[in-house]
Design a protein around this motif. Structure first.
Motif, PDB file in Angstrom:
ATOM      1  N   HIS A  64       0.817  -1.213   0.000  1.00 33.31           N
ATOM      2  CA  HIS A  64       0.000   0.000   0.000  1.00 33.31           C
ATOM      3  C   HIS A  64       0.857   1.273   0.000  1.00 33.31           C
ATOM      4  N   HIS A  65       2.107   1.116  -0.385  1.00 33.99           N
ATOM      5  CA  HIS A  65       3.001   2.239  -0.623  1.00 33.99           C
ATOM      6  C   HIS A  65       3.513   2.117  -2.058  1.00 33.99           C
ATOM      7  N   ALA A  66       4.149   3.183  -2.526  1.00 31.65           N
ATOM      8  CA  ALA A  66       4.727   3.163  -3.867  1.00 31.65           C
ATOM      9  C   ALA A  66       5.990   4.010  -3.863  1.00 31.65           C
ATOM     10  N   VAL A  67       6.915   3.676  -4.747  1.00 29.06           N
ATOM     11  CA  VAL A  67       8.079   4.529  -4.938  1.00 29.06           C
ATOM     12  C   VAL A  67       7.875   5.278  -6.250  1.00 29.06           C
ATOM     13  N   TRP A  68       8.151   6.582  -6.202  1.00 26.51           N
ATOM     14  CA  TRP A  68       8.042   7.412  -7.401  1.00 26.51           C
ATOM     15  C   TRP A  68       9.437   7.636  -7.969  1.00 26.51           C
ATOM     16  N   LEU A  69       9.595   7.366  -9.264  1.00 26.00           N
ATOM     17  CA  LEU A  69      10.865   7.541  -9.963  1.00 26.00           C
ATOM     18  C   LEU A  69      10.648   8.502 -11.129  1.00 26.00           C
ATOM     19  N   PRO A  70      11.180   9.721 -11.048  1.00 21.23           N
ATOM     20  CA  PRO A  70      11.046  10.648 -12.182  1.00 21.23           C
ATOM     21  C   PRO A  70      11.656  10.040 -13.443  1.00 21.23           C
ATOM     22  N   GLY A  71      11.275  10.545 -14.591  1.00 16.44           N
ATOM     23  CA  GLY A  71      11.793  10.030 -15.849  1.00 16.44           C
ATOM     24  C   GLY A  71      13.308  10.083 -15.932  1.00 16.44           C
ATOM     25  N   ASN A  72      13.889   9.071 -16.572  1.00 15.55           N
ATOM     26  CA  ASN A  72      15.334   8.981 -16.841  1.00 15.55           C
ATOM     27  C   ASN A  72      16.194   8.791 -15.603  1.00 15.55           C
ATOM     28  N   VAL A  73      15.596   8.397 -14.479  1.00 13.45           N
ATOM     29  CA  VAL A  73      16.378   8.080 -13.280  1.00 13.45           C
ATOM     30  C   VAL A  73      16.747   6.594 -13.323  1.00 13.45           C
ATOM     31  N   ALA A  74      18.041   6.298 -13.369  1.00 14.81           N
ATOM     32  CA  ALA A  74      18.485   4.905 -13.388  1.00 14.81           C
ATOM     33  C   ALA A  74      18.182   4.252 -12.045  1.00 14.81           C
ATOM     34  N   MET A  97       4.433  15.950 -10.243  1.00 12.42           N
ATOM     35  CA  MET A  97       4.942  14.970  -9.287  1.00 12.42           C
ATOM     36  C   MET A  97       6.287  15.438  -8.752  1.00 12.42           C
ATOM     37  N   PRO A  98       6.745  14.870  -7.623  1.00 12.94           N
ATOM     38  CA  PRO A  98       8.041  15.273  -7.068  1.00 12.94           C
ATOM     39  C   PRO A  98       9.170  15.126  -8.095  1.00 12.94           C
ATOM     40  N   GLU A  99      10.151  16.011  -8.013  1.00 12.46           N
ATOM     41  CA  GLU A  99      11.275  15.982  -8.947  1.00 12.46           C
ATOM     42  C   GLU A  99      12.357  15.000  -8.520  1.00 12.46           C
ATOM     43  N   VAL A 100      12.215  14.432  -7.330  1.00 13.16           N
ATOM     44  CA  VAL A 100      13.183  13.458  -6.824  1.00 13.16           C
ATOM     45  C   VAL A 100      12.443  12.182  -6.429  1.00 13.16           C
TER      46      VAL A 100
END
Length: 261
Positions: A64-74, A97-100
């Motif tokens: 019930h959680h998620a990790v957010w990964l901005p585009g082009n983040v390895a 969305m958050p930038e990090v």
């Protein structure tokens, strides 16, 4: 797609505002090597857990959680066997969305919106009803609270060795003095290195790692007493105190809330 169970489909080749896929992690697909996407990616844990690593941090994603990964983040991922996950890919610029990278606590509404989107085929995704669903999802996503479930790491060889060793044998590697002796350094110089590389004192950094390990073990069904012992605590009470201080509730309550999500 590095064994993501998406049958070779590349979400970056599509220009849809939002694409979602649900998968079950097979035993031989637990480790997903480093890769990146043009789109932003939300990795939602439905059951089980996933650890996501980027250049300078590891992110723990319990149910019930998620990790957010901005585009082009390895990033690379490691999931628990049989974990149920949902991937949401978002076209750049479609939602604020958050930038990090960050871990988000996902509401039941957002979870169901993502699952509903994942269940729709290509033709259905083009229908006005689906476009309205995506807009509601985009209205709700920025409102999801961030959770402090990250462990700062770095490429420094000593920091990497400390993380990997403490993950494998947390009860055996408890003190700064042990590590200073291992590296033939003074405690003061090692303490400075940890702060420089992670931004945290050794004590706080080690406790953050313990929290992440504790959540992983608890989700896996380990009793609280066993988790406390595995992490090197002399008493279950001391472990519960640390857990409550870090996450604001006892392990039992934390698991109960996850089960209600």
């Amino acid at each position: 797609m590095h064994g993501l169970g998406l049958e070779g489909f590349n979400p970056d080749s599509e220009r849809e505002a939002a694409l979602a896929f649900s998968i079950t992690v097979e035993a031989d697909e637990q480790q997903i090597p480093q890769h990146h996407h043009r789109k932003g990616q939300l990795i939602l844990a439905l059951s089980g857990a996933i650890t996501c690593e980027v250049e300078n941090a590891r992110w723990m994603v319990p149910p019930h959680h998620a990790v957010w990964l901005p585009g082009n983040v390895a990033h690379s991922n490691r999931a628990t066997p049989g974990a149920q996950l949902c991937f949401l890919f978002i076209e750049p610029g479609c939602v604020q969305m958050p930038e990090v990278c960050c871990t988000l606590k996902v509401s039941a509404l957002v979870r169901e919106l993502i699952l509903s989107l994942a269940a729709r085929g290509f033709r259905e995704r083009q229908q006005p009803a689906t476009l309205r669903l995506v807009q509601v999802l985009f209205d709700e996503l920025p409102r999801q609270p961030q959770m402090q479930l990250q462990l700062p790491v770095s490429s420094h060889a000593k920091i990497r060795l400390m993380v990997e060793t403490m993950e494998q044998a947390p009860a055996e590697w408890q003190t700064l003095g042990q590590w200073a002796q291992r590296f033939a350094m003074s405690e003061r110089n090692l303490a400075r290195l940890v702060v420089k590389e992670t931004g945290l004192s050794f004590r706080r950094w080690r406790q953050q790692l313990q929290l992440i390990l504790a959540i992983r073990l608890l989700i896996g069904g380990e009793p609280v007493q066993n988790v406390a012992r595995t992490l090197g605590y002399d008493s279950t009470t001391a472990f519960i105190t640390m857990f409550r201080k870090g996450l604001g509730q006892t392990p039992g309550r934390y698991l109960a809330v996850l089960g209600q999500g």
